[in-house]
Design an enzyme around this catalytic site. Sequence first.
Site, PDB file in Angstrom:
ATOM      1  N   LYS A  82       6.674  -3.057   2.096  1.00  0.00           N
ATOM      2  CA  LYS A  82       5.991  -4.024   1.242  1.00  0.00           C
ATOM      3  C   LYS A  82       6.688  -4.067  -0.111  1.00  0.00           C
ATOM      4  O   LYS A  82       7.074  -3.026  -0.652  1.00  0.00           O
ATOM      5  CB  LYS A  82       4.532  -3.592   1.094  1.00  0.00           C
ATOM      6  CG  LYS A  82       3.635  -4.501   0.278  1.00  0.00           C
ATOM      7  CD  LYS A  82       2.233  -3.899   0.235  1.00  0.00           C
ATOM      8  CE  LYS A  82       1.251  -4.728  -0.566  1.00  0.00           C
ATOM      9  NZ  LYS A  82      -0.089  -4.081  -0.589  1.00  0.00           N
ATOM     10  N   SER A 157      -3.366  -7.211   0.950  1.00  0.00           N
ATOM     11  CA  SER A 157      -2.197  -7.854   0.373  1.00  0.00           C
ATOM     12  C   SER A 157      -0.906  -7.622   1.167  1.00  0.00           C
ATOM     13  O   SER A 157       0.111  -8.281   0.908  1.00  0.00           O
ATOM     14  CB  SER A 157      -1.976  -7.371  -1.073  1.00  0.00           C
ATOM     15  OG  SER A 157      -1.822  -5.978  -1.153  1.00  0.00           O
ATOM     16  N   SER A 181      -5.801  -3.201   1.746  1.00  0.00           N
ATOM     17  CA  SER A 181      -4.588  -4.012   1.859  1.00  0.00           C
ATOM     18  C   SER A 181      -3.689  -3.664   3.029  1.00  0.00           C
ATOM     19  O   SER A 181      -2.791  -4.428   3.363  1.00  0.00           O
ATOM     20  CB  SER A 181      -3.778  -3.931   0.559  1.00  0.00           C
ATOM     21  OG  SER A 181      -4.422  -4.634  -0.463  1.00  0.00           O
TER      22      SER A 181
END
Length: 478
Positions: A82, A157, A181
């Site tokens: 990420k 996210s 997330s």
Amino acid sequence: MHPDPALTELSAREAALRMVRGDLRVADYAQALLARAEASAPFNALIHLDRDGLLADAAELDAAPRPHPFTRPLYGVPLAFKDNIDVADLPTTAGSAWMRGHVPQRSAGVTQRLRTAGALVLGKTNLHEWCQGVTGHNHSFGPSRNPFNPTRVTGGSSGGNAALLGLRGTPMAIGTDTGGSVRVPAALCGLVGFRPTVQRWPHDGLVPISPTFDTAGVMARSVDDCVLADHAVAGGPLQLTATPLAGVRLGVPEAYFWDDIAPPVAELAHATLTRLREAGAVLVPCDLAEAGALFQQGAMSISLYEILPALAAYFASHGRPFDARALADSIASPDVRPLFERPLGSDAITAAAYAHALHKLRPALQAAYRRCFDAHGIAALVFPTSPLTAARIGEDVELTLRGRPTTAFQSYIRNTGPAGMAGLPALSLPMGLTREGLPAGLELTGAAGADSALLALALGVEAALPAAPRPPRIVSAT
């Protein structure tokens, strides 16, 4: 010659064992994943694909003596990170166009440990801007798209991780989880997402939201690969035996966690409970509504108070000046901007409100979990990871849940947020597909520090459930 598409179906553990034994060239495996990742471009999973770096690292491994089996358990496995996790010499944008020129010279602690275990780097994945959202709809880099339906969000996210994993562009992706997330996109995309106990995995080199809640975590297509990642990062067992479900007590917190679940998700969730009961698990009703109330009362006070000082510390660690006003002005995502405007405005969280949330509400929440586990003798709590499936892209800020208006932010992390605030280990498992063909997840929340026990239990639960759903739109890499 086209790469063998079967290679992209390998788990991280299977691929590493084949490469360390010499049954599979690292370069061939890397080429197969690169082809899949490049073909999945319409799903907008990646912000940066490090093709040249990956192929150079793969060639170097193929030219060197292979290590002894198990000494480098992720040998040759390309991972996606990420893009709020530092990887040396690659950009870290945190999903913000304002950060395009930020190229850290050292890796995050979690990256370093995975590289030491033999992992390679495929690239950096898309995410909700500054990690401050739950849908994966980034207005700077565009939305990541759900592998089961590209008109739907991935969840966030860590949304790019979920898209790339689902499309077989990587066998494992490293994300972060503050309030859900890792778990939310895993649930919305039919994957496994593991959030460890806070402080079990290193924190350095992560673009933060809240140091109290934040942790790196892993997304994969199987629980076993999460076990492997936890071994590489935290020194957990290299392998775990699945906990037999016969006689295992699983808490079902009916109030709050099972309230207001969208009917398609509720149908899957109740069918999953039936499967667990048939496998011998003892389902124990328990009351944990207090945890939900404490989360709703205190979580935002902590995260909104901590974010700007935490970001300032991250910038300082890289020798960069920090301008909170310029950052807020640069934000492109309309659901994210208010979360940065408030700490700069007259209604910013006060020091007294923060102290109350951190030193009163959070300990009360942790105590509520301990009482629930102790009073009922349960191994884990079970409930739907998120109350609803993936929203349509562009209709993903204001939502309707069971006929009532709500917001995506409130809904998607309603069930995952309390464990994040308490710092507990938690894992989302795929439950299957709704009648619309969209995935939903089942969360297992464990006691503080019981990460290995939770992973062993998840192996047992995974074995009792149907095989994880396979996206119908896996992109051809040929």
